[in-house]
Design a protein around this motif. Structure first.
Motif, PDB file in Angstrom:
ATOM      1  N   ASN A  55       0.763  -1.174  -0.148  1.00 16.25           N
ATOM      2  CA  ASN A  55       0.150  -0.297   0.142  1.00 16.25           C
ATOM      3  C   ASN A  55       0.965   1.004   0.021  1.00 16.25           C
ATOM      4  O   ASN A  55       1.484   1.427   1.081  1.00 16.25           O
ATOM      5  CB  ASN A  55      -0.985   0.049   1.117  1.00 16.25           C
ATOM      6  CG  ASN A  55      -1.987   1.047   1.169  1.00 16.25           C
ATOM      7  OD1 ASN A  55      -1.646   2.077   0.602  1.00 16.25           O
ATOM      8  ND2 ASN A  55      -2.951   0.681   1.508  1.00 16.25           N
ATOM      9  N   ASN A  58       0.829   4.070   2.523  1.00 16.49           N
ATOM     10  CA  ASN A  58       1.514   3.757   4.034  1.00 16.49           C
ATOM     11  C   ASN A  58       2.666   3.735   3.881  1.00 16.49           C
ATOM     12  O   ASN A  58       3.206   3.302   4.991  1.00 16.49           O
ATOM     13  CB  ASN A  58       0.653   2.310   4.376  1.00 16.49           C
ATOM     14  CG  ASN A  58      -0.743   2.398   4.755  1.00 16.49           C
ATOM     15  OD1 ASN A  58      -1.262   3.452   4.660  1.00 16.49           O
ATOM     16  ND2 ASN A  58      -1.470   1.312   4.772  1.00 16.49           N
ATOM     17  N   ASP A  66       4.025  -1.944   3.613  1.00  9.94           N
ATOM     18  CA  ASP A  66       2.682  -2.596   3.987  1.00  9.94           C
ATOM     19  C   ASP A  66       2.431  -3.782   3.041  1.00  9.94           C
ATOM     20  O   ASP A  66       1.391  -3.458   2.110  1.00  9.94           O
ATOM     21  CB  ASP A  66       1.579  -1.640   4.042  1.00  9.94           C
ATOM     22  CG  ASP A  66       0.328  -2.083   4.645  1.00  9.94           C
ATOM     23  OD1 ASP A  66       0.223  -3.347   5.070  1.00  9.94           O
ATOM     24  OD2 ASP A  66      -0.887  -1.474   4.440  1.00  9.94           O
TER      25      ASP A  66
END
Length: 579
Positions: A55, A58, A66
């Motif tokens: 992600n 993130n 992540d």
């Protein structure tokens, strides 16, 4: 065989050859405690239907990524039985990010699956009689076909052919590896082809089609140089974006719906790389017409030719479209008939003008049964809509079918159920699904950020805003005709932007290449006009062109108007807007 076979194989080819038919190092790494796979396992994982992602929203400096997996199913012709739909819906909530996504190849994707949960998710899918095998990787991908469950004309035969091709081109030894890894070797879940397909698969051990590897007779232990895509349709229905496929088939039937043969197109493909002129989008060439009893042999013959002659040294030059571009379709046909395919290839049969069918709204499926097509912008199922769909599928025992336009068909609705289903759909905001705003109706976007590692900018998350802005511009000018818009976050072309009338292809943060000149029925490739258009300049850049289109009467589609006006004139309009 492949002309580069005398050289040392590339690292990627060595990885496939040493994987034990796509088993290692994936199997070993599934057993460790790392949250992510190493590069070798990531590449083998693709053949099992999954991409490793992180992600990007993130990402933090100095922190671990992540890590999560995207999982893609194998759904020939977009068909998802109700029990399988309920299973993946539950898995998405419990072990994914709570959403499902209908792809432009008529399959479901799940996002947000952790490495530790991958075996449970794929194993559950297999036990519910689904599969993720060969949904990604250097192999034949999900076979596309008309999603509509019509029982009229050639539709039933086209759906059956798509199913048969999916089984025909499924790997054999790799299927064993797949079942070993995900369901502990339970061979009861093996693909069970029809007698006709089984007979054709037996012929994979013969002649030029045979790879030399008896365990994997069609593919061999290095599989294909790159991904491979097939679509089937009926004359006049271009819902499948036929010319963007490695192999596109138009199936002709007699008045009773019995198959007669196929027009065959070869060498389409959308992927390209910015600033690499040797990579390009390409539409397929007509190869010829083949009698129906030889179509399955033709499919595996074409795949074998690409297996042997496709570029295994340079991956960005590995698709079959480059082989046909470099050598020509006449050479391709001659090579095919000399070494792989022993049956006649005749001249193309005349087809009616193609139309981009979408099947939105209510339609009679067969006597006493109906289906309804629901527009799903960008194909993302989430929140209340996803919950409502689950209730409908569960309550009325419906089947789901996905379209190449990322829309969803609810099928097998009994006449007595129509009123109840209609009321529940209205409560979900679908009281008139056939009255979708025209710009939205055929617009596509790829997932892009935050999960795709290749994306350079946004697509799915901002497509609704982009369409609203374009709609406001068209309304202000007084244009009521629709325009086909497609948007991707990078040049790989997953939403097939190069066929659009307006294609936006990510080339930098909030910047896009502008492609113009495709057609509403997906019959012509667009051309690039601007290399880096800031998204904020969308309206000012396009307005002079759209004004000129409106002033000319707007009788032609925008794509036809662009082509008719000529490149230099269109560039002047764009420059006037941008300047």
């Amino acid at each position: 065989m492949n002309g580069s076979s005398a050289k040392a194989p590339s690292k990627f080819e060595q990885l496939k050859a040493s994987s034990g038919h796509l088993k290692e190092p994936l199997l070993t790494e599934l057993g460790n405690t790392s949250p992510n796979f190493t590069e070798g396992a990531v590449q083998i994982l693709k053949f099992h239907g999954s991409y490793q992602q992180d992600n990007r929203d993130n990402r933090r400096k100095g922190a671990d990524k992540d890590w999560q997996m995207m999982l893609r199913l194998r759904n020939p012709g977009g068909r998802v039985p109700g029990s399988l739909y309920l299973a993946i819906d539950e898995l998405a909530d419990r072990l994914g990010n709570g959403t499902l996504r209908a792809t432009t190849r008529q399959a479901f994707q799940m996002h947000g699956v952790r490495k530790d949960d991958l075996k449970e998710v794929i194993g559950t899918i297999v036990r519910e009689l689904g599969s993720t095998l060969a949904a990604c990787g250097d192999i034949n991908r999900n076979v596309m076909g008309p999603a509509a469950p019509f029982e009229k004309g050639g539709y039933p035969a086209a759906r059956k052919l798509a199913d048969d091709i999916a089984d025909l081109l499924a790997p054999q030894a790799a299927e064993g590896s797949y079942l070993d890894i995900w369901v502990d070797g339970d061979l009861s879940y093996r693909i069970k082809p029809s007698a006709t397909v089984k007979s054709a698969k037996d012929r994979q051990q013969q002649g030029g089609v045979f790879s030399g590897d008896s365990a994997e007779p069609l593919y061999g232990d290095t599989y294909l140089p790159r991904k491979f895509k097939v679509a089937v349709t009926v004359p006049g229905d271009n819902s499948v974006d036929l010319l963007t496929q490695d192999i596109g088939l138009v199936l002709f039937t007699d008045p009773q719906g019995h198959p007669q043969g196929c027009n065959v197109y070869v060498g389409g493909g959308m992927g390209r790389t910015h600033n690499k002129e040797e990579t390009f989008a390409r539409t397929a060439d007509p190869l010829g017409y083949v009698a129906f009893e030889h179509v399955l042999d033709l499919l595996q013959s074409i795949l074998a030719l690409q297996r042997d002659h496709g570029d295994r040294d340079v991956r960005r030059h590995a698709r079959m479209k480059y082989l046909i571009h470099d050598r020509g379709v006449a050479w391709f046909r001659q090579e095919l008939q000399a070494h792989y395919f022993a049956h006649p290839i005749k001249g193309m049969r005349l087809e009616p003008k193609a139309k981009l069918e979408d099947y939105l709204g209510w339609h009679r499926q067969s006597r006493g049964l109906w289906f309804v097509g629901l527009p799903v912008l960008c194909g993302r199922l989430a929140g209340e809509f996803k919950q409502g769909l689950r209730r409908l599928v569960d309550t009325y025992k419906l089947e789901v079918r996905l379209t190449p336009n990322q829309d969803l068909l609810l099928c097998n609705i009994g006449t007595s159920q129509r009123a109840s289903v209609r009321a529940e759909l209205a409560a979900l905001g679908y009281d008139t699904p056939e009255a979708t705003p025209l710009l939205e109706r055929h617009a596509l976007a790829c997932p892009a950020l935050p999960l795709c590692g290749l994306a350079v900018t946004e697509a799915e998350r901002i497509l609704p805003e982009v369409l609203n802005r374009l709609d406001a511009l068209l309304h202000r000018i007084g244009i009521t005709r629709s325009v086909l818009v497609r948007m991707t976050g990078c040049p790989n072309g997953c939403a097939r932007p190069y066929m659009a009338e307006i294609g936006l292809v990510g080339s930098g943060v909030d910047q896009y290449q502008l492609w113009l000149g495709g057609t509403p029925n997906l019959s012509r490739l667009a051309e690039p006009y601007l290399e880096k258009m800031p998204l904020e300049a969308l309206e000012t850049t396009l307005e002079p062109l759209l004004q000129a289109w409106h002033s000319a009467g707007g009788r032609r589609s925008l794509g036809d108007f662009v082509v008719k006006s000529g490149r230099s004139t269109v560039q002047e309009w764009l420059a006037a807007g941008a300047g």
